[in-house]
Scaffold this motif. Structure first.
Motif, PDB file in Angstrom:
ATOM      1  N   SER A   1      -4.329 -17.527 -22.220  1.00 48.37           N
ATOM      2  CA  SER A   1      -3.382 -17.903 -23.265  1.00 48.37           C
ATOM      3  C   SER A   1      -1.962 -17.770 -22.748  1.00 48.37           C
ATOM      4  O   SER A   1      -1.647 -16.843 -21.999  1.00 48.37           O
ATOM      5  CB  SER A   1      -3.547 -17.004 -24.500  1.00 48.37           C
ATOM      6  OG  SER A   1      -4.811 -17.178 -25.084  1.00 48.37           O
ATOM      7  N   PHE A   2      -1.127 -18.698 -23.177  1.00 48.86           N
ATOM      8  CA  PHE A   2       0.287 -18.715 -22.842  1.00 48.86           C
ATOM      9  C   PHE A   2       1.057 -18.720 -24.151  1.00 48.86           C
ATOM     10  O   PHE A   2       0.787 -19.533 -25.040  1.00 48.86           O
ATOM     11  CB  PHE A   2       0.597 -19.975 -22.022  1.00 48.86           C
ATOM     12  CG  PHE A   2       2.027 -20.103 -21.582  1.00 48.86           C
ATOM     13  CD1 PHE A   2       2.602 -19.164 -20.744  1.00 48.86           C
ATOM     14  CD2 PHE A   2       2.790 -21.194 -21.969  1.00 48.86           C
ATOM     15  CE1 PHE A   2       3.915 -19.294 -20.312  1.00 48.86           C
ATOM     16  CE2 PHE A   2       4.094 -21.345 -21.545  1.00 48.86           C
ATOM     17  CZ  PHE A   2       4.661 -20.383 -20.712  1.00 48.86           C
ATOM     18  N   TYR A   3       1.996 -17.798 -24.294  1.00 46.79           N
ATOM     19  CA  TYR A   3       2.782 -17.631 -25.509  1.00 46.79           C
ATOM     20  C   TYR A   3       4.253 -17.946 -25.210  1.00 46.79           C
ATOM     21  O   TYR A   3       5.000 -17.051 -24.837  1.00 46.79           O
ATOM     22  CB  TYR A   3       2.681 -16.187 -26.009  1.00 46.79           C
ATOM     23  CG  TYR A   3       1.301 -15.732 -26.388  1.00 46.79           C
ATOM     24  CD1 TYR A   3       0.922 -15.659 -27.729  1.00 46.79           C
ATOM     25  CD2 TYR A   3       0.379 -15.348 -25.425  1.00 46.79           C
ATOM     26  CE1 TYR A   3      -0.343 -15.215 -28.086  1.00 46.79           C
ATOM     27  CE2 TYR A   3      -0.888 -14.916 -25.775  1.00 46.79           C
ATOM     28  CZ  TYR A   3      -1.239 -14.849 -27.105  1.00 46.79           C
ATOM     29  OH  TYR A   3      -2.497 -14.409 -27.458  1.00 46.79           O
TER      30      TYR A   3
ATOM     31  N   PHE B   1      -5.412 -29.240 -25.839  1.00 45.48           N
ATOM     32  CA  PHE B   1      -5.383 -27.788 -25.685  1.00 45.48           C
ATOM     33  C   PHE B   1      -5.595 -27.136 -27.047  1.00 45.48           C
ATOM     34  O   PHE B   1      -5.035 -27.594 -28.045  1.00 45.48           O
ATOM     35  CB  PHE B   1      -4.038 -27.312 -25.111  1.00 45.48           C
ATOM     36  CG  PHE B   1      -3.809 -27.722 -23.698  1.00 45.48           C
ATOM     37  CD1 PHE B   1      -4.440 -27.069 -22.655  1.00 45.48           C
ATOM     38  CD2 PHE B   1      -2.955 -28.774 -23.397  1.00 45.48           C
ATOM     39  CE1 PHE B   1      -4.237 -27.451 -21.331  1.00 45.48           C
ATOM     40  CE2 PHE B   1      -2.736 -29.165 -22.089  1.00 45.48           C
ATOM     41  CZ  PHE B   1      -3.379 -28.509 -21.057  1.00 45.48           C
ATOM     42  N   SER B   2      -6.374 -26.086 -27.061  1.00 51.51           N
ATOM     43  CA  SER B   2      -6.526 -25.283 -28.268  1.00 51.51           C
ATOM     44  C   SER B   2      -5.229 -24.498 -28.434  1.00 51.51           C
ATOM     45  O   SER B   2      -4.675 -23.983 -27.455  1.00 51.51           O
ATOM     46  CB  SER B   2      -7.716 -24.342 -28.100  1.00 51.51           C
ATOM     47  OG  SER B   2      -7.745 -23.400 -29.140  1.00 51.51           O
ATOM     48  N   LYS B   3      -4.728 -24.426 -29.659  1.00 47.27           N
ATOM     49  CA  LYS B   3      -3.473 -23.698 -29.853  1.00 47.27           C
ATOM     50  C   LYS B   3      -3.434 -23.035 -31.224  1.00 47.27           C
ATOM     51  O   LYS B   3      -4.169 -23.398 -32.135  1.00 47.27           O
ATOM     52  CB  LYS B   3      -2.282 -24.612 -29.664  1.00 47.27           C
ATOM     53  CG  LYS B   3      -2.231 -25.790 -30.589  1.00 47.27           C
ATOM     54  CD  LYS B   3      -1.167 -26.770 -30.146  1.00 47.27           C
ATOM     55  CE  LYS B   3      -1.171 -28.024 -30.950  1.00 47.27           C
ATOM     56  NZ  LYS B   3      -2.409 -28.731 -31.050  1.00 47.27           N
ATOM     57  N   THR B   4      -2.560 -22.065 -31.325  1.00 48.23           N
ATOM     58  CA  THR B   4      -2.217 -21.438 -32.588  1.00 48.23           C
ATOM     59  C   THR B   4      -0.713 -21.659 -32.770  1.00 48.23           C
ATOM     60  O   THR B   4      -0.085 -22.327 -31.950  1.00 48.23           O
ATOM     61  CB  THR B   4      -2.523 -19.923 -32.573  1.00 48.23           C
ATOM     62  OG1 THR B   4      -1.640 -19.280 -31.657  1.00 48.23           O
ATOM     63  CG2 THR B   4      -3.979 -19.641 -32.195  1.00 48.23           C
TER      64      THR B   4
ATOM     65  N   ILE C   1      -1.006 -21.121 -26.647  1.00 45.78           N
ATOM     66  CA  ILE C   1      -1.742 -22.274 -26.141  1.00 45.78           C
ATOM     67  C   ILE C   1      -2.856 -21.710 -25.269  1.00 45.78           C
ATOM     68  O   ILE C   1      -2.610 -20.906 -24.371  1.00 45.78           O
ATOM     69  CB  ILE C   1      -0.827 -23.187 -25.303  1.00 45.78           C
ATOM     70  CG1 ILE C   1       0.396 -23.600 -26.118  1.00 45.78           C
ATOM     71  CG2 ILE C   1      -1.606 -24.403 -24.802  1.00 45.78           C
ATOM     72  CD1 ILE C   1       1.544 -24.105 -25.275  1.00 45.78           C
ATOM     73  N   ARG C   2      -4.085 -22.128 -25.537  1.00 48.13           N
ATOM     74  CA  ARG C   2      -5.240 -21.647 -24.768  1.00 48.13           C
ATOM     75  C   ARG C   2      -5.643 -22.705 -23.747  1.00 48.13           C
ATOM     76  O   ARG C   2      -5.613 -23.902 -24.029  1.00 48.13           O
ATOM     77  CB  ARG C   2      -6.398 -21.350 -25.704  1.00 48.13           C
ATOM     78  CG  ARG C   2      -6.123 -20.216 -26.642  1.00 48.13           C
ATOM     79  CD  ARG C   2      -7.372 -19.916 -27.486  1.00 48.13           C
ATOM     80  NE  ARG C   2      -6.998 -19.113 -28.629  1.00 48.13           N
ATOM     81  CZ  ARG C   2      -6.954 -19.549 -29.885  1.00 48.13           C
ATOM     82  NH1 ARG C   2      -7.288 -20.796 -30.158  1.00 48.13           N
ATOM     83  NH2 ARG C   2      -6.605 -18.748 -30.854  1.00 48.13           N
ATOM     84  N   PHE C   3      -6.077 -22.230 -22.590  1.00 54.13           N
ATOM     85  CA  PHE C   3      -6.481 -23.132 -21.516  1.00 54.13           C
ATOM     86  C   PHE C   3      -7.424 -22.383 -20.586  1.00 54.13           C
ATOM     87  O   PHE C   3      -7.678 -21.192 -20.774  1.00 54.13           O
ATOM     88  CB  PHE C   3      -5.245 -23.659 -20.756  1.00 54.13           C
ATOM     89  CG  PHE C   3      -4.414 -22.566 -20.145  1.00 54.13           C
ATOM     90  CD1 PHE C   3      -4.532 -22.253 -18.806  1.00 54.13           C
ATOM     91  CD2 PHE C   3      -3.527 -21.833 -20.925  1.00 54.13           C
ATOM     92  CE1 PHE C   3      -3.775 -21.235 -18.240  1.00 54.13           C
ATOM     93  CE2 PHE C   3      -2.764 -20.819 -20.365  1.00 54.13           C
ATOM     94  CZ  PHE C   3      -2.888 -20.513 -19.024  1.00 54.13           C
TER      95      PHE C   3
ATOM     96  N   PRO D   1      -6.022 -26.469 -16.618  1.00 54.39           N
ATOM     97  CA  PRO D   1      -4.798 -25.661 -16.700  1.00 54.39           C
ATOM     98  C   PRO D   1      -3.645 -26.385 -17.397  1.00 54.39           C
ATOM     99  O   PRO D   1      -3.654 -27.605 -17.548  1.00 54.39           O
ATOM    100  CB  PRO D   1      -4.466 -25.410 -15.236  1.00 54.39           C
ATOM    101  CG  PRO D   1      -4.987 -26.620 -14.533  1.00 54.39           C
ATOM    102  CD  PRO D   1      -6.253 -26.996 -15.277  1.00 54.39           C
ATOM    103  N   LEU D   2      -2.660 -25.605 -17.781  1.00 51.11           N
ATOM    104  CA  LEU D   2      -1.413 -26.180 -18.287  1.00 51.11           C
ATOM    105  C   LEU D   2      -0.652 -26.770 -17.103  1.00 51.11           C
ATOM    106  O   LEU D   2      -0.479 -26.091 -16.088  1.00 51.11           O
ATOM    107  CB  LEU D   2      -0.546 -25.104 -18.942  1.00 51.11           C
ATOM    108  CG  LEU D   2      -1.047 -24.497 -20.237  1.00 51.11           C
ATOM    109  CD1 LEU D   2      -0.146 -23.336 -20.657  1.00 51.11           C
ATOM    110  CD2 LEU D   2      -1.114 -25.546 -21.332  1.00 51.11           C
ATOM    111  N   PRO D   3      -0.186 -28.000 -17.210  1.00 51.72           N
ATOM    112  CA  PRO D   3       0.583 -28.597 -16.111  1.00 51.72           C
ATOM    113  C   PRO D   3       1.929 -27.890 -15.926  1.00 51.72           C
ATOM    114  O   PRO D   3       2.537 -27.422 -16.893  1.00 51.72           O
ATOM    115  CB  PRO D   3       0.796 -30.042 -16.563  1.00 51.72           C
ATOM    116  CG  PRO D   3      -0.170 -30.282 -17.665  1.00 51.72           C
ATOM    117  CD  PRO D   3      -0.446 -28.958 -18.288  1.00 51.72           C
TER     118      PRO D   3
END
Length: 120
Positions: free
Chosen positions: A66-68, A84-87, A91-93, A98-100
Protein backbone atom coordinates in the motif's frame (compact mmCIF):
# COMPACT_ATOMS: atom_id res chain seq x y z
CA UNK A 1 4.60 -8.55 7.88
CA UNK A 2 7.41 -6.51 9.41
CA UNK A 3 5.85 -6.34 12.87
CA UNK A 4 6.77 -3.51 15.21
CA UNK A 5 10.01 -2.35 13.62
CA UNK A 6 11.56 0.72 15.22
CA UNK A 7 13.48 1.81 12.10
CA UNK A 8 12.70 1.84 8.39
CA UNK A 9 15.67 -0.42 7.57
CA UNK A 10 14.47 -2.95 10.13
CA UNK A 11 10.95 -2.86 8.63
CA UNK A 12 12.18 -3.33 5.08
CA UNK A 13 14.66 -6.02 6.11
CA UNK A 14 11.85 -8.21 7.42
CA UNK A 15 9.94 -8.27 4.10
CA UNK A 16 9.86 -10.84 1.33
CA UNK A 17 12.47 -9.83 -1.32
CA UNK A 18 9.95 -8.82 -4.02
CA UNK A 19 7.91 -6.73 -1.56
CA UNK A 20 11.06 -5.13 -0.20
CA UNK A 21 12.31 -4.27 -3.69
CA UNK A 22 9.04 -2.50 -4.55
CA UNK A 23 9.01 -0.48 -1.35
CA UNK A 24 12.69 0.38 -1.75
CA UNK A 25 11.92 1.64 -5.27
CA UNK A 26 9.16 3.89 -3.94
CA UNK A 27 11.33 5.07 -1.06
CA UNK A 28 14.18 6.02 -3.41
CA UNK A 29 11.89 7.79 -5.87
CA UNK A 30 10.22 9.89 -3.17
CA UNK A 31 13.61 10.78 -1.63
CA UNK A 32 14.84 11.82 -5.08
CA UNK A 33 11.76 13.99 -5.66
CA UNK A 34 11.81 15.54 -2.18
CA UNK A 35 15.40 15.32 -0.88
CA UNK A 36 14.56 17.26 2.26
CA UNK A 37 11.94 14.68 3.31
CA UNK A 38 12.66 13.11 6.68
CA UNK A 39 12.28 9.38 7.14
CA UNK A 40 10.59 7.94 10.22
CA UNK A 41 8.21 5.23 11.38
CA UNK A 42 4.58 6.05 12.14
CA UNK A 43 1.79 3.62 13.00
CA UNK A 44 4.30 0.80 12.36
CA UNK A 45 4.80 1.99 8.76
CA UNK A 46 7.69 3.76 7.05
CA UNK A 47 6.86 7.43 6.50
CA UNK A 48 8.51 10.32 4.74
CA UNK A 49 7.69 13.72 6.22
CA UNK A 50 7.85 17.06 4.47
CA UNK A 51 7.82 20.33 6.44
CA UNK A 52 6.97 18.35 9.59
CA UNK A 53 3.91 16.80 7.91
CA UNK A 54 3.29 13.33 6.58
CA UNK A 55 4.17 13.22 2.90
CA UNK A 56 3.79 9.50 2.16
CA UNK A 57 3.58 6.22 4.00
CA UNK A 58 4.13 2.81 2.45
CA UNK A 59 3.57 -0.65 3.83
CA UNK A 60 3.37 -4.34 3.07
CA UNK A 61 0.54 -6.69 3.94
CA UNK A 62 0.42 -10.41 3.41
CA UNK A 63 -0.83 -10.21 -0.19
CA UNK A 64 -0.32 -6.62 -1.32
CA UNK A 65 1.55 -3.37 -0.80
CA UNK A 66 0.00 0.00 0.00
CA UNK A 67 1.06 3.54 -0.81
CA UNK A 68 -0.44 6.45 1.13
CA UNK A 69 0.24 9.73 -0.73
CA UNK A 70 -2.71 11.86 0.52
CA UNK A 71 -6.43 11.85 -0.06
CA UNK A 72 -5.95 15.10 -2.06
CA UNK A 73 -3.54 13.44 -4.47
CA UNK A 74 -5.71 10.34 -4.83
CA UNK A 75 -8.75 12.48 -5.54
CA UNK A 76 -6.96 14.71 -8.05
CA UNK A 77 -5.42 11.79 -9.97
CA UNK A 78 -8.38 9.40 -9.60
CA UNK A 79 -8.67 8.92 -13.37
CA UNK A 80 -5.11 7.51 -13.48
CA UNK A 81 -5.76 4.94 -10.74
CA UNK A 82 -8.03 2.61 -12.71
CA UNK A 83 -7.04 -0.99 -12.17
CA UNK A 84 -5.70 -0.35 -8.66
CA UNK A 85 -7.61 -1.13 -5.50
CA UNK A 86 -7.83 2.02 -3.41
CA UNK A 87 -9.35 3.63 -0.37
CA UNK A 88 -9.68 7.32 0.42
CA UNK A 89 -6.10 7.30 1.74
CA UNK A 90 -4.29 4.37 0.12
CA UNK A 91 -3.55 2.70 -3.19
CA UNK A 92 -2.97 -1.06 -3.12
CA UNK A 93 -0.74 -2.86 -5.60
CA UNK A 94 1.54 -5.87 -5.96
CA UNK A 95 5.05 -6.44 -7.28
CA UNK A 96 3.44 -8.07 -10.35
CA UNK A 97 1.31 -4.95 -10.95
CA UNK A 98 3.36 -2.07 -9.47
CA UNK A 99 2.59 1.63 -9.37
CA UNK A 100 4.36 3.31 -12.30
CA UNK A 101 7.14 5.77 -11.44
CA UNK A 102 5.38 8.64 -13.21
CA UNK A 103 2.21 8.04 -11.19
CA UNK A 104 4.14 7.95 -7.91
CA UNK A 105 5.92 11.14 -8.93
CA UNK A 106 2.68 12.94 -9.73
CA UNK A 107 0.97 11.77 -6.52
CA UNK A 108 3.90 12.99 -4.43
CA UNK A 109 4.13 16.33 -6.24
CA UNK A 110 0.41 17.00 -5.77
CA UNK A 111 0.86 16.48 -2.05
CA UNK A 112 3.98 18.69 -1.92
CA UNK A 113 2.09 21.42 -3.78
CA UNK A 114 -0.80 21.24 -1.31
CA UNK A 115 1.50 21.28 1.74
CA UNK A 116 3.37 24.27 0.27
CA UNK A 117 0.03 26.03 -0.20
CA UNK A 118 -0.76 25.49 3.48
CA UNK A 119 -3.63 23.08 2.96
CA UNK A 120 -4.71 21.37 6.16
Amino acid sequence: MAGKAARVEEYLGALEPDFRAELERIRALVKELVPEAEETMSYSMPMLKYKQRALVDYTASEKHLSFYPSCWAIEELEDRLEGFSKTVHAIRFTPAAPLPDNLIRDLVLVHVREVDAGRQ
